[in-house]
Scaffold this active site. Structure first.
Site, PDB file in Angstrom:
ATOM      1  CG  LEU A 193      -2.071  -0.938   1.293  1.00 27.19           C
ATOM      2  CD1 LEU A 193      -2.665  -0.981   2.692  1.00 27.19           C
ATOM      3  CD2 LEU A 193      -3.140  -0.535   0.278  1.00 27.19           C
ATOM      4  CG  ASP A 194       0.548   4.129  -3.072  1.00 25.30           C
ATOM      5  OD1 ASP A 194       1.462   3.452  -3.548  1.00 25.30           O
ATOM      6  OD2 ASP A 194      -0.452   4.491  -3.722  1.00 25.30           O
ATOM      7  CG  LEU A 195       4.353   7.359   3.070  1.00 24.03           C
ATOM      8  CD1 LEU A 195       4.971   6.434   4.117  1.00 24.03           C
ATOM      9  CD2 LEU A 195       5.356   8.425   2.641  1.00 24.03           C
ATOM     10  CG  ASP A 196       0.476   9.836   0.940  1.00 20.08           C
ATOM     11  OD1 ASP A 196       1.186   9.939   1.948  1.00 20.08           O
ATOM     12  OD2 ASP A 196       0.638  10.519  -0.084  1.00 20.08           O
ATOM     13  CB  SER A 197      -2.841   3.785   0.695  1.00 26.79           C
ATOM     14  OG  SER A 197      -2.885   4.517  -0.515  1.00 26.79           O
TER      15      SER A 197
END
Length: 197
Positions: A46-50
């Protein structure tokens, strides 16, 4: 002697990397979950922001079967977007849109989209609601997982993603885990919920 297969699911918090090592000012899973066995690793990312559902395991077979594009496992996301998408924007998302993936145009596969009103805890730090006064939540179900796909899709139809939470992979669900929670799960249950039998 065969190594014991281990399976954990976590609710990855915002701004935690989907890797064990720290990078720059961002912490990795190793610091966020210090008691994990050394031989487990994340399946996908998962992305850093997710935020949301991430599987950790030492089972290479599960990793290969879940990430192989030919199997097309469903992934469900709750996505807070800027504004309120109209019928045209929703239909475009459902049918497929052209996004840029690693410098190449990719036509997304058909997706299931609906408006939702989830009861969830506020993110830390929260979305800047003054900057984005009008927002709505969508549930987006995909059968592929290109890099930053959901964010690219919503941006393409004019509704940038403000918050993204993966809540399911096949029948494996994030609930009732809260941000930062972790739980261990058996091989039988995880394979059944992921429809891998």
């Amino acid at each position: 002697m065969a190594k014991k297969k281990l399976y954990f699911i976590i609710h990855k918090p915002y701004k935690v990397l989907s890797q064990f090592s720290n990078e720059g000012n961002n912490i990795g899973l190793g610091e966020a979950y210090r008691d994990l066995p050394k031989d487990v690793y994340p399946v996908g990312r998962l992305d850093l922001d997710s935020e949301g559902l991430l599987i950790l395991t030492n089972d290479k077979s599960l990793n290969n079967r879940l990430l192989n594009p030919k199997h097309g496992h469903s992934r469900t996301y709750w996505v807070e977007v800027e504004g309120v998408p109209d019928k045209n924007a929703l239909n475009n998302l459902r049918k497929g849109v052209d996004i840029n993936v690693s410098g190449k145009t990719h036509r997304t596969k058909p997706a299931q989209i609906k408006f939702i009103n989830p009861e969830i805890s506020e993110r830390n730090p929260p979305v800047n609601y003054q900057k984005h006064p009008e927002r709505s939540w969508l549930e987006i179900q995909l059968t592929e997982g290109k890099n930053r796909q959901v964010r690219r899709m919503t941006a393409k139809v004019g509704h940038p993603t403000l918050r993204l939470i993966r809540v399911g992979i096949e029948n494996l669900r994030l609930e009732p885990l809260q941000s930062g929670d972790i739980t261990q799960i058996s091989e039988k249950i995880i394979y059944k919920k992921l429809n891998l039998f």
